[in-house]
Write a protein that holds these residues in place. Structure first.
Motif, PDB file in Angstrom:
ATOM      1  N   GLU A 199      45.778  49.224  38.812  1.00 30.48           N
ATOM      2  CA  GLU A 199      45.239  50.396  39.502  1.00 30.48           C
ATOM      3  C   GLU A 199      44.416  51.268  38.561  1.00 30.48           C
ATOM      4  N   LEU A 200      44.898  51.434  37.325  1.00 33.79           N
ATOM      5  CA  LEU A 200      44.201  52.293  36.367  1.00 33.79           C
ATOM      6  C   LEU A 200      42.805  51.769  36.073  1.00 33.79           C
ATOM      7  N   ARG A 201      42.686  50.447  35.830  1.00 32.09           N
ATOM      8  CA  ARG A 201      41.372  49.857  35.545  1.00 32.09           C
ATOM      9  C   ARG A 201      40.434  50.013  36.751  1.00 32.09           C
ATOM     10  N   TYR A 202      40.998  49.847  37.955  1.00 29.76           N
ATOM     11  CA  TYR A 202      40.151  49.998  39.138  1.00 29.76           C
ATOM     12  C   TYR A 202      39.608  51.421  39.222  1.00 29.76           C
ATOM     13  N   ILE A 228      39.866  44.008  40.495  1.00 30.86           N
ATOM     14  CA  ILE A 228      39.703  43.851  39.048  1.00 30.86           C
ATOM     15  C   ILE A 228      40.193  42.460  38.681  1.00 30.86           C
ATOM     16  N   GLU A 229      39.309  41.645  38.123  1.00 33.22           N
ATOM     17  CA  GLU A 229      39.710  40.306  37.693  1.00 33.22           C
ATOM     18  C   GLU A 229      40.258  40.356  36.266  1.00 33.22           C
ATOM     19  N   PHE A 230      40.659  39.177  35.760  1.00 37.92           N
ATOM     20  CA  PHE A 230      41.406  39.117  34.505  1.00 37.92           C
ATOM     21  C   PHE A 230      40.540  39.375  33.275  1.00 37.92           C
ATOM     22  N   GLY A 231      39.299  38.920  33.271  1.00 32.91           N
ATOM     23  CA  GLY A 231      38.484  38.985  32.072  1.00 32.91           C
ATOM     24  C   GLY A 231      37.830  40.330  31.851  1.00 32.91           C
ATOM     25  N   PRO A 232      37.277  40.555  30.654  1.00 31.96           N
ATOM     26  CA  PRO A 232      36.552  41.788  30.375  1.00 31.96           C
ATOM     27  C   PRO A 232      35.359  41.949  31.312  1.00 31.96           C
TER      28      PRO A 232
END
Length: 482
Positions: A199-202, A228-232
């Motif tokens: 959630e934070l990254r989103y 948000i997917e796994f990679g950078p």
């Protein structure tokens, strides 16, 4: 003289009516320009933009493009001798950089929300004599859909598309950066990666996600979720199921739209499978597919409650599944058409490395989701990369699956350990995939031998250019050692 569409009877009554509606919008002053877009052999949109007054007549008259566009590889180099007899294609009418005609499909008309007073319409390619261009990939998918229709069936697909978006630091537009291709842009990350679905990254990229959401929904695309997917700097969009041509049309518009929207706001979006950045994760295009009965619209893959409880799909669905498995190697070059895409295939990476199926297992090439009463019963093929030409990718699935149905093939048991189960390995290189395609008689028949030879010629030209380059790995490995 009558217009191109009328002269050769290329529009249905419904398309005629839709074209009249577009003309009405032009006459009402709603558009300043109309973009006529055609998906080339790579699924890349090309075309011309006409001012409204010119676009009014061009809808039915068509727009001329040069046949050299049919000769291009991914560097935009012409890899056929276009000024020889037949233009290098051994087809009359394609020599000398002559014209072919792209004719609007009025049903695809959109207003582009990011470009003020700009309309957009997708086109089909025709020869000057009104015959369909044999290298137009949209008509190849239409042919596959027609084969299904003869059995009273319709193709249904949902799209699950991974891609990367970066902050654009330097577009690399100095004089020295010109080339074919030119210097790629310099970028920086929006997320560090490895925090899948957090959630934070989103929330940190909510500005970008809202930008994409509002624009894609304004286009009328069936957006379901943003993730948000796994990679950078990696993201995923999921789109609800649509029927027939619509999934492929959605994909070509989606890719172009995201790149344009991001560019206008200081981002660089790429559907390249595995960009050369630290800690990268490969992007895939997972294709969820099923068939439905044209009469009634019921899911033809949904198993009967009184059937074999061990099977997740109907008998027809299991046969279709067997066809996908049987032609997995031959279809690989259409699902993963770039040299870079084969860097994705590695064990234990959530990318498939062999032709197997399994019930709800993301390590398998074919992930099967189905149960009695589940109207969403379907097959998820995880073989594709997001650069694939969607018309060829989807056509390869239909031709493969139909062969399984027509021959009554059995897919065998579910592979619960997908990276350990003995099975036919998928091609590990584009070169091997092209050889597998040429050796697959059913796919060659469906696509057309002339088209397969044409497609493989273009891809072999890309491989030849790659083999002429000295990679950084080679230089690092050998320059000092020897």
């Amino acid at each position: 003289m009558s217009a191109f569409a009328e002269r050769f009877g290329l529009w249905s009554d419904e398309q005629q009516a839709q074209a009249s509606e577009i003309v009405g919008r032009i006459d009402a002053g709603e558009l300043d320009v109309l973009r006529f877009a055609w998906a080339d052999q790579h699924g890349v949109l090309r075309g011309k933009t006409l001012v409204a007054e010119a676009a009014r007549g061009a809808l039915a008259r068509g727009v001329n493009l040069t046949t050299t566009l049919l000769a291009k590889d991914t560097s935009h180099r012409s890899v056929f001798p276009v000024f020889s007899a037949g233009g290098g294609f051994a087809l009359e009418g394609l020599q000398g950089g002559a014209d072919f005609t792209v004719l609007a499909d009025p049903s695809t008309f959109r207003m582009l929300p990011w470009a003020p007073r700009t309309g957009w319409v997708l086109c089909d390619a025709f020869m000057k004599n009104g015959r369909r261009c044999p290298f137009d990939t949209r008509q190849i998918l239409r042919r596959a859909i027609d084969r299904l229709a003869s059995r009273g069936l319709e193709f249904v697909a949902g799209l699950e598309v991974e891609f990367h978006v970066f902050k654009l630091d330097d577009a690399q537009m100095r004089l020295a950066d010109a080339g074919q291709p030119g210097t790629p842009p310099a970028v920086s990350l929006l997320t560090h990666g490895h925090q899948y679905l957090t959630e934070l990254r989103y929330d940190r990229v909510d500005g970008l996600m809202e930008l994409l959401r509002t624009q894609l929904q304004a286009l009328g695309l069936p957006l379901h979720s943003l993730e948000i997917e796994f990679g950078p700097s990696q993201f995923e969009l999921v789109f609800g199921p649509t029927v027939g041509m619509a999934p492929a049309d959605t994909m070509v518009l989606l890719r172009s739209a995201i790149k344009q929207i991001c560019q206008r706001h200081g981002y660089h979006a790429t559907f390249m499978c595995r960009p050369r950045i630290p800690s990268v994760m490969s992007s895939g295009w997972h294709l969820h597919q099923s068939l439905r009965h044209a009469k009634g619209g019921d899911n033809a893959f949904m198993p009967d409650a009184n059937g074999d409880a061990a099977l997740p799909l109907s008998p027809l669905g299991m046969q279709y599944l067997a066809g996908l498995k049987a032609h997995a190697r031959g279809a690989a070059a259409l699902a993963s058409p770039t040299l870079n895409g084969y860097r994705r295939y590695r064990p234990f990476s959530l990318a498939p490395d062999r032709a197997i199926w399994a019930q709800d297992n993301r390590g398998a090439m074919l992930r099967v989701l189905g149960a009695p009463g589940d109207s969403a019963s379907r097959i998820e093929n995880r073989i594709g990369e997001p650069t694939a030409n969607p018309y060829l990718y989807l056509a390869s699935q239909i031709f493969s699956g139909l062969d399984g149905v027509e021959r009554g093939l059995d897919p065998g048991p579910s592979a619960d350990a997908p990276y350990e189960t003995p099975a036919e390995e998928l091609p590990r290189t584009l070169d091997a995939a092209l050889a597998a395609l040429q050796a697959d008689a059913e796919l060659v028949e469906g696509l057309g031998r002339h088209f397969v030879d044409y497609y493989c010629h273009i891809k072999q030209a890309e491989i030849a250019r790659f083999n002429l380059e000295v990679t950084e790995w080679e230089h690092r490995e050998y320059f000092d050692m020897f």
